[in-house]
Write an enzyme that holds these catalytic residues in place. Structure first.
Site, PDB file in Angstrom:
ATOM      1  N   LYS A  54       6.819 -11.151  63.422  1.00 42.26           N
ATOM      2  CA  LYS A  54       6.812 -12.594  63.690  1.00 42.26           C
ATOM      3  C   LYS A  54       7.696 -12.912  64.900  1.00 42.26           C
ATOM      4  O   LYS A  54       7.310 -13.673  65.782  1.00 42.26           O
ATOM      5  CB  LYS A  54       7.298 -13.368  62.451  1.00 42.26           C
ATOM      6  CG  LYS A  54       6.264 -13.404  61.337  1.00 42.26           C
ATOM      7  CD  LYS A  54       6.814 -13.935  60.027  1.00 42.26           C
ATOM      8  CE  LYS A  54       5.750 -13.827  58.929  1.00 42.26           C
ATOM      9  NZ  LYS A  54       6.212 -14.217  57.603  1.00 42.26           N
ATOM     10  N   GLN A  98      11.651 -15.889  54.575  1.00 46.90           N
ATOM     11  CA  GLN A  98      10.689 -14.851  54.229  1.00 46.90           C
ATOM     12  C   GLN A  98      10.667 -14.625  52.715  1.00 46.90           C
ATOM     13  O   GLN A  98      11.700 -14.374  52.102  1.00 46.90           O
ATOM     14  CB  GLN A  98      11.054 -13.548  54.973  1.00 46.90           C
ATOM     15  CG  GLN A  98      10.055 -12.425  54.784  1.00 46.90           C
ATOM     16  CD  GLN A  98       8.688 -12.715  55.401  1.00 46.90           C
ATOM     17  OE1 GLN A  98       8.564 -13.302  56.475  1.00 46.90           O
ATOM     18  NE2 GLN A  98       7.631 -12.313  54.702  1.00 46.90           N
ATOM     19  N   ASP A 121       5.876 -22.891  57.361  1.00 44.10           N
ATOM     20  CA  ASP A 121       5.037 -22.157  56.406  1.00 44.10           C
ATOM     21  C   ASP A 121       4.086 -23.111  55.674  1.00 44.10           C
ATOM     22  O   ASP A 121       3.148 -22.670  55.026  1.00 44.10           O
ATOM     23  CB  ASP A 121       5.928 -21.452  55.355  1.00 44.10           C
ATOM     24  CG  ASP A 121       6.018 -19.951  55.602  1.00 44.10           C
ATOM     25  OD1 ASP A 121       5.145 -19.410  56.309  1.00 44.10           O
ATOM     26  OD2 ASP A 121       6.967 -19.327  55.094  1.00 44.10           O
TER      27      ASP A 121
END
Ligand code: NAD
Length: 292
Positions: A54, A98, A121
């Site tokens: 990422k 995460q 997200d």
């Protein structure tokens, strides 16, 4: 039928190049460089690889990146404080914690704590609500990547029957919402569905997000369907570790109109959509560079 394998890697690279141009143009106009903060708790090797990928992609797009690593034994309070500080930082437009977190930490609490306008997200209940009521919002990256592929592959999705296998908050449910918004007739099948096979066989679009290696074979696929394989499963084959999807690619590919491979399909598009969300969050916040 000739096999159309969708090259998610190439598509993602193209998207990232386009966004890098946009980032340059915005900074030239005096806006702050979009900032992404990624929080990694513990030593989960798969999570470490995802975070590295990422960040690498975000840097390619010209984003300002911050990685915060916390020990696996860190307290809920310590993690909360990190998120609260990131919520307040002006240089950060997007925050990603995460997942999965170590078992003693609450994912729900953290998802709820991230400021909705920095929730790249798209997991915050406010953004989930906006998505399901058709309002503009930050959308979870994997379904967003799937939709991007479908639009490029098919164009107008109106009236098509889309079947989503899996009903997770991360993939299945937001995917179904996006497909509904794109005027598909949507069926969601899951572990408790009765006669899921007959529904799958009616799908013009089949999105598979289950987490069971090669679950879907040609008996579940309508000839001419577009098949998106979200699954990422590490298996052992001939003594070697290998990644496979939830679709048995070799069995299914020749009857599809198009299919995504694993790896190199949905994965890279998910990361490209994280950059897209960070850019969208930065545009929404509209923070200018400090005048010196
Ligand atoms: P999850 O475990 O949260 O959800 C799995 C879903 O599959 C559940 O809703 C369950 O009801 C359903 N299911 C389980 N067995 C089934 C069966 N036999 N038939 C029909 N449905 C069944 O998983 P998730 O987070 O949605 O992830 C699914 C897969 O996608 C995993 O392999 C994950 O690693 C992968 N994934 C990939 C990306 C990416 O970037 N490519 C992103 C997220 C998840």
């Amino acid at each position: 039928m000739s096999v159309n394998v969708i090259d998610g890697r190439q598509l993602a690279e193209h998207l990232v190049e386009e966004m890098a141009e946009e980032v340059k143009a915005r900074t030239a106009q005096g806006y702050q460089t979009p900032g992404l903060a990624v929080v990694l708790v513990g030593e989960n090797p798969a999570s470490a690889i995802y975070v590295r990928n990422k960040i690498r992609t975000a840097e390619k797009a010209g984003l300002h990146c911050v990685v915060i690593k916390l020990d696996a034994s860190c307290s809920q309070q310590a993690l909360d404080e990190v998120v609260i500080e990131l919520n307040e930082r002006d240089d950060i437009d997007g925050i990603l914690v995460q997942l999965p977190l170590p078992a003693h930490l609450s994912e729900e609490r953290i998802i709820n704590l991230i400021s909705p306008e920095k929730d790249v997200d798209g997991f915050h209940p406010m953004n989930v609500g906006r998505l399901s009521t058709g309002q503009a919002t930050l959308v979870p990256c994997t379904p967003l990547g799937c939709l991007e592929i479908l639009k490029r592959e098919i164009g107008d999705l109106s009236g098509m029957h889309a079947v989503v296998i899996g009903r997770s908050n991360i993939v299945g449910k937001p995917m179904a919402s996006l497909l509904l918004q794109a005027n598909c007739t949507v069926s969601v099948v899951h572990s408790k569905s009765v006669d899921a096979a007959s529904l799958c066989r009616q799908a013009d679009i089949l999105v598979v997000a289950v987490g069971v290696p090669e679950l879907v074979d040609r008996h579940l696929v309508k000839p001419g369907a577009v098949v998106l394989d979200v699954g990422i499963n590490a298996i052992e084959q001939d003594g070697k570790r290998k990644l496979v999807g939830d679709v048995n690619f070799a069995d299914v590919a020749d009857i599809c109109q198009a299919i995504t491979p694993v790896p190199g399909g949905i994965g890279p598009m998910t990361i490209a959509c994280l950059i897209k969300n960070t850019l969208a969050a930065a545009k929404q916040r509209g923070v200018k560079q400090p005048v010196v």
